[in-house]
Design a protein around this motif. Sequence first.
Motif, mmCIF file in Angstrom:
data_model
loop_
_atom_site.group_PDB
_atom_site.id
_atom_site.type_symbol
_atom_site.label_atom_id
_atom_site.label_comp_id
_atom_site.label_asym_id
_atom_site.label_seq_id
_atom_site.Cartn_x
_atom_site.Cartn_y
_atom_site.Cartn_z
ATOM 1 N N SER A 32 0.911 -1.309 -0.428
ATOM 2 C CA SER A 32 -0.029 -0.239 0.131
ATOM 3 C C SER A 32 0.748 1.187 -0.275
ATOM 4 N N THR A 33 1.604 1.228 0.709
ATOM 5 C CA THR A 33 2.560 2.616 0.963
ATOM 6 C C THR A 33 4.019 2.662 0.672
ATOM 7 N N PHE A 34 4.861 2.754 0.241
ATOM 8 C CA PHE A 34 6.272 3.349 0.095
ATOM 9 C C PHE A 34 6.550 4.257 0.996
ATOM 10 N N TYR A 35 8.267 4.286 1.421
ATOM 11 C CA TYR A 35 8.763 5.173 2.318
ATOM 12 C C TYR A 35 10.141 4.976 1.983
ATOM 13 N N LEU A 48 11.347 14.397 -3.665
ATOM 14 C CA LEU A 48 10.298 15.365 -3.313
ATOM 15 C C LEU A 48 9.060 15.244 -4.936
ATOM 16 N N ALA A 49 9.755 15.080 -6.198
ATOM 17 C CA ALA A 49 8.966 14.739 -7.117
ATOM 18 C C ALA A 49 8.312 13.721 -7.799
ATOM 19 N N PRO A 55 1.094 11.226 -3.737
ATOM 20 C CA PRO A 55 1.004 11.602 -2.593
ATOM 21 C C PRO A 55 0.415 11.125 -1.238
ATOM 22 N N GLU A 56 -0.741 9.890 -1.355
ATOM 23 C CA GLU A 56 -1.373 9.210 -0.535
ATOM 24 C C GLU A 56 -0.719 8.296 -0.613
ATOM 25 N N ASN A 264 0.732 21.626 2.174
ATOM 26 C CA ASN A 264 1.958 21.922 2.131
ATOM 27 C C ASN A 264 2.752 21.646 0.780
ATOM 28 N N GLN A 265 1.961 20.293 -0.159
ATOM 29 C CA GLN A 265 2.191 20.389 -1.215
ATOM 30 C C GLN A 265 1.560 21.066 -2.491
#
Length: 271
Positions: A32-35, A48-49, A55-56, A264-265
Amino acid sequence: MEFIDTHAHLYVKAFAADRELMIERAHANGVSTFYLPNIDQESIPDLLALEARFPETCMAMMGLHPCSVKEDYETALAEVRSWLERRPFAAVGEIGLDLYWDKTFVREQEDAFLRQCAWAREFNLPIVIHSRESTAELIALLRKEPKGTLSGIFHCFTGTLTQAQEIIDLGFYLGIGGVLTFKNGGLDQVVSEISLDYLVLETDAPYLAPVPHRGKRNESAYVRLVAEKLAEIKKCTLEEVAAVTTANARNVFPGYDLAEKHANQQGVSKN
Ligand SMILES: [Zn+2]
């Protein structure tokens, strides 16, 4: 079933041709998520791009990798510091010591590590640690820090059972990746003695692909292969590995305010 890849460099050039498909494959495999750990000044724009595009699901860390600590590390550290002041990040990372490649700047590596530890405390963030050939040294350094003020992950843990216990006692989790699937790696025996409660999953993509992709490009979908091996070693179900390691990952990165990040984004994209 949900997995979290707690360590993946998905913003690097190795994924230039198929980045979005690679991320879709990961989702199709339950990730689900990538750090995303930072490396150095050069990697920040791409990091950052990618986070801005997803962003989710893509969560940026900020830090200076020990292999990038050279003569000019003061400049690189100043940039890391300025980003930490500017916006929220998931963690300070990746930081640590690398005594495998080049020991020329070991004193500088140690200085950079300790200063970034202090920033993690200041910004109330976990740290993600690179500990190649330096697990004992890093445990010794962390023991000198004020007790209970730092937490995070020893990424790509490959140490001994004693070291694993010492890391757990310091309040850290062990990041487990493709090395777990390597024959004669020995990590399977260590991991069999450790409770799932202290483990998180990672790929370190594009590096350290698990069997049967060993030696090729790694990607986040392969977190599932690591999880399957872990289930086999722990004699439990894949569902249990997913549930416990995902809860652990959420526990490591609790302070990351997604709403704040989105606000912020939106601000950034209006510029
Ligand atoms: Zn890494």
